[in-house]
Design an enzyme around this catalytic site. Structure first.
Site, PDB file in Angstrom:
ATOM      1  N   CYS A   1       5.110   5.825  -3.430  1.00  0.00           N
ATOM      2  CA  CYS A   1       4.100   5.686  -4.471  1.00  0.00           C
ATOM      3  C   CYS A   1       2.678   5.983  -4.001  1.00  0.00           C
ATOM      4  O   CYS A   1       1.888   6.547  -4.744  1.00  0.00           O
ATOM      5  CB  CYS A   1       4.173   4.281  -5.070  1.00  0.00           C
ATOM      6  SG  CYS A   1       4.251   2.954  -3.867  1.00  0.00           S
TER       7      CYS A   1
ATOM      8  N   CYS B   1       6.711  -3.061  -0.079  1.00  0.00           N
ATOM      9  CA  CYS B   1       5.764  -3.152  -1.191  1.00  0.00           C
ATOM     10  C   CYS B   1       6.166  -4.288  -2.130  1.00  0.00           C
ATOM     11  O   CYS B   1       5.318  -5.082  -2.558  1.00  0.00           O
ATOM     12  CB  CYS B   1       5.715  -1.830  -1.947  1.00  0.00           C
ATOM     13  SG  CYS B   1       4.607  -1.855  -3.376  1.00  0.00           S
TER      14      CYS B   1
END
Length: 358
Positions: free
Chosen positions: A192, A97
């Site tokens: 997340c 990410c």
């Protein structure tokens, strides 16, 4: 100074904005949307996050924009995670990410128009011999350089870490004194994009189940059946559900779809004192800040294979065939293919980069 500041709704990024303002810098705030679609039933905090970011922008008189990188995230990061899991490997979506989304797609779309990008990561940068190096935070528990181990030189040279030199309790104290809305908000946990959904449930929804034998590695004796190799990682003990334990996962045979386990408390087969990597990604350079060519000969280093405060010591060597070999000074629990081995200098100050363990 023209600065883009990534905010998440958490206390770390909020204090980063506060500190930038104290320095006379008025950053442009950006919230990156990567969460699930609106019709999802997952408990995702993105709406609350945005509301806090909007409050932060109003408090300091700053502009806030929401950048929708949902599709890019699911194509690149979730796609990577599922592909690695299907191969029986141990993926690290947080590393990818940062590399592909926060400092990849964001840089291509927005960050390129700013001199610096500021974040609430616990990390620092060091300038030496005309180059910028990723370096560690003094808080060993919160240090996040292992999550930044795949970024490149352009990314690290543009990054600002306003709280990177602080301990977590100092950040909380600043937030309280500044009257920040999220001063006592808990740190986010887990992956997340999943909200509160269990990672195993998400894997099952995307990859299904693929039952196979579970065998004791010493004897070959079948002791049960697994639901799919992608549900397990090397060194795992909890959540196996096999009787007569404790059992530890020690090996996966992908061709025969067999999960091998070892019996007992902390069995020897869960430990390894070496690992290989097909490639090694240097963040800044393969030549250390002290002028040592790291891709030639063997070099004493410190390293991590997971997010822990502790570092291991060992010897890093680039082989003639281009692969990288790391010989640890002690045996390490749970070395799993697909994990990133994150390598630092001997004093675990400078983060050189990382390689994916074979």
């Amino acid at each position: 100074m023209d600065v883009a500041a990534l905010v998440s709704g958490g206390v770390d990024s909020a204090v980063s904005v506060h500190l930038l303002k104290e320095q006379g810098i008025n950053p442009h705030l950006f919230y990156i949307k990567i969460g699930p679609d609106r019709d999802t039933e997952w408990n995702c905090t993105s709406e609350e996050d945005v509301e806090i970011c909007q409050w932060l922008a109003r408090k300091y008189g700053l502009k806030l924009d929401v950048i929708d990188l949902h599709k890019e995230y699911w194509d690149k990061v979730v796609g990577y995670t599922m592909a690695k899991a299907k191969m029986g490997l141990t993926p690290n979506s947080d590393v990818m990410c940062n590399k592909l989304i926060k400092f990849g797609c964001f840089e291509d779309i927005v960050g390129k128009d700013y001199e610096y990008t500021a974040t609430g990561h616990y990390a620092t940068t060091t300038k030496k011999n005309g180059k910028v190096w990723l370096s560690t935070s003094p808080d060993p528990v919160k240090d996040q350089t292992d999550f930044l181990c795949q970024i490149d030189y352009l990314q690290v040279s543009k990054l600002m870490f306003p709280i990177g030199h602080m301990m977590k309790h100092e950040v909380r104290s600043i937030a309280e004194n500044a009257g920040l809305l999220n001063a006592e908000r808990k740190d986010s946990q887990g992956i997340c994009f999943l909200g509160d959904i269990d990672f195993r449930d998400y894997i099952k929804a995307n990859l299904g189940e693929n039952p196979g034998d579970v065998r004791e590695i010493e004897t070959g004796r079948k002791i049960g059946e697994h639901k799919g190799l992608w549900f397990y990682t090397i060194g795992q003990r909890k959540g196996l559900g096999f009787g007569g334990g404790p059992w530890f996962v020690v090996k996966k045979n992908l061709k025969r779809n067999i999960l091998f386990v070892s019996h007992g408390y902390d069995p020897e087969k869960v430990y390894k004192d070496h690992m290989t990597m097909n490639d090694f990604h240097f963040i800044t350079s393969s030549v250390s800040p002290d002028g040592v060519a790291l891709d030639e000969g063997s070099h004493k280093v410190t390293f991590k294979i997971r997010h822990t405060p502790e570092y291991f010591t060992g010897l890093l060597t680039r082989k003639n065939d281009g692969t990288w070999y790391l010989k640890a000074d002690e045996k390490i629990h749970g070395v799993a293919p697909g994990q990133f081995c994150v390598v630092y200098d001997e004093n675990h100050n400078i983060c050189y980069g990382s390689g994916e363990i074979n």
